[in-house]
Design a protein around this motif. Structure first.
Motif, PDB file in Angstrom:
ATOM      1  N   THR A   1      -4.107   2.059   7.054  1.00 53.85           N
ATOM      2  CA  THR A   1      -3.111   1.062   7.463  1.00 53.85           C
ATOM      3  C   THR A   1      -3.708  -0.336   7.404  1.00 53.85           C
ATOM      4  O   THR A   1      -4.694  -0.639   8.084  1.00 53.85           O
ATOM      5  CB  THR A   1      -2.619   1.352   8.892  1.00 53.85           C
ATOM      6  OG1 THR A   1      -2.028   2.658   8.931  1.00 53.85           O
ATOM      7  CG2 THR A   1      -1.589   0.323   9.314  1.00 53.85           C
TER       8      THR A   1
ATOM      9  N   GLU B   1       6.549   2.593   3.367  1.00 53.23           N
ATOM     10  CA  GLU B   1       6.079   2.719   4.749  1.00 53.23           C
ATOM     11  C   GLU B   1       5.349   4.035   5.009  1.00 53.23           C
ATOM     12  O   GLU B   1       4.675   4.185   6.040  1.00 53.23           O
ATOM     13  CB  GLU B   1       7.241   2.559   5.739  1.00 53.23           C
ATOM     14  CG  GLU B   1       8.420   3.450   5.462  1.00 53.23           C
ATOM     15  CD  GLU B   1       9.517   2.752   4.666  1.00 53.23           C
ATOM     16  OE1 GLU B   1      10.702   3.041   4.932  1.00 53.23           O
ATOM     17  OE2 GLU B   1       9.180   1.920   3.794  1.00 53.23           O
TER      18      GLU B   1
ATOM     19  N   ILE C   1       3.089   5.257   2.805  1.00 53.74           N
ATOM     20  CA  ILE C   1       1.849   5.261   2.023  1.00 53.74           C
ATOM     21  C   ILE C   1       0.613   5.526   2.897  1.00 53.74           C
ATOM     22  O   ILE C   1      -0.260   6.323   2.514  1.00 53.74           O
ATOM     23  CB  ILE C   1       1.690   3.947   1.238  1.00 53.74           C
ATOM     24  CG1 ILE C   1       2.709   3.882   0.100  1.00 53.74           C
ATOM     25  CG2 ILE C   1       0.277   3.810   0.679  1.00 53.74           C
ATOM     26  CD1 ILE C   1       2.508   4.915  -0.992  1.00 53.74           C
TER      27      ILE C   1
ATOM     28  N   GLN D   1       1.971   0.021   0.524  1.00 58.96           N
ATOM     29  CA  GLN D   1       2.628   0.029   1.825  1.00 58.96           C
ATOM     30  C   GLN D   1       3.288  -1.311   2.156  1.00 58.96           C
ATOM     31  O   GLN D   1       4.141  -1.384   3.045  1.00 58.96           O
ATOM     32  CB  GLN D   1       1.640   0.392   2.926  1.00 58.96           C
ATOM     33  CG  GLN D   1       0.527  -0.611   3.152  1.00 58.96           C
ATOM     34  CD  GLN D   1      -0.567  -0.083   4.067  1.00 58.96           C
ATOM     35  OE1 GLN D   1      -0.519  -0.269   5.281  1.00 58.96           O
ATOM     36  NE2 GLN D   1      -1.558   0.591   3.477  1.00 58.96           N
TER      37      GLN D   1
ATOM     38  N   ASP E   1      -3.224   1.399  -1.782  1.00 58.46           N
ATOM     39  CA  ASP E   1      -2.979   1.115  -0.369  1.00 58.46           C
ATOM     40  C   ASP E   1      -2.072  -0.102  -0.168  1.00 58.46           C
ATOM     41  O   ASP E   1      -1.384  -0.208   0.845  1.00 58.46           O
ATOM     42  CB  ASP E   1      -4.292   0.952   0.403  1.00 58.46           C
ATOM     43  CG  ASP E   1      -5.223  -0.069  -0.204  1.00 58.46           C
ATOM     44  OD1 ASP E   1      -4.975  -0.525  -1.327  1.00 58.46           O
ATOM     45  OD2 ASP E   1      -6.225  -0.408   0.455  1.00 58.46           O
TER      46      ASP E   1
END
Length: 248
Positions: A210, A134, A136, A102, A99
């Protein structure tokens, strides 16, 4: 952990901060009931975190203990803030977690896998996942992340997801009508039906994936400069050495 930090300093790191999870649960547990919790984590492991933070601070390292947010959020926020400073030549995020991919930007913000001695820049993220950094969160939304406790969408494997997102980039750009697709993917009919049926779920998973970058962690990069161990470090180092000897 201390040895790893010192090794990074020996290799040229000048500014350092370490993010820790004071609790495993975060705001994401309110968003998705299956999100990871502290269940099953060995108490002996959890009990080491206060000692780790004490040791890091005595070594002169800034610590960001997270409660509402996760340590990964702090790493993302800290990396973004540091990269905005023109005096910074490169930001290294020391974790191989997917993660955090990103957050990679060109060769300026990179990931370091300490165990493998591997540095992953933007080209490395594309080589590993098949998508730009961007994308991911969108990638993880579709394939899922078992470590964090969300499953993704049925049928969306890594290969098909990479093919679609390398073409469309973001979830909202994926056409709802298969007839308008301009990328060839095996079982595309099944994929688009699943996406149509679980579109809201996909966007929820993307929100989970995110990382938050609006966390106020520091005002100046100089707050993170390593200036050497504190006066408390020798006593703590001796205490740790005694503990290690006693456990053998």
């Amino acid at each position: 952990m201390l040895a790893s930090i010192l090794k990074m300093i020996e290799n040229g790191a000048t500014h350092i901060a370490v993010a820790t999870d004071h609790v495993i649960e975060s705001f994401r547990n309110d968003m998705w009931p299956g999100y990871k919790t502290g269940a099953g984590i060995e108490p002996d492991l959890l009990s080491q975190f206060p000692l780790l933070e004490e040791a890091l601070r005595s070594l002169g390292v800034v610590v960001w203990p997270m409660v509402e947010f996760e340590a990964d959020d702090a790493l993302a926020a800290g990396a973004l803030k540091a990269a905005e400073d023109p005096v910074v030549t490169r930001v290294v995020i020391c974790t191989p977690d997917k993660d955090l991919g990103q957050c990679v930007r060109g060769t300026r913000v990179v990931q370091l896998d300490r165990r493998k001695g591997l540095i992953r820049d933007e080209a490395g993220v594309v080589a590993k996942f098949g998508v730009l950094p961007e994308s991911i969160p969108d990638f993880l939304a579709l394939v899922g992340d078992p470590a964090d406790g969300y499953p993704g969408l049925k049928g969306w494997g890594a290969k098909s997801t990479a093919s679609v997102l390398s073409h469309y980039g973001k979830l909202e750009a994926i056409p709802n009508d298969l007839r308008t697709w301009t990328v060839h993917v095996a079982n595309s009919g099944t994929l688009i039906r699943t996406f149509e049926e679980q579109r809201d779920l996909a966007f929820l998973f993307r929100d989970l994936a995110t990382l938050r970058t609006d966390i106020p962690l520091f005002d100046s990069i100089e707050e993170l400069r390593w200036r050497g161990p504190t006066a408390e470090f020798p006593a703590l180092a001796a205490r740790l050495d005694y503990s290690l000897r006693s456990s053998k």
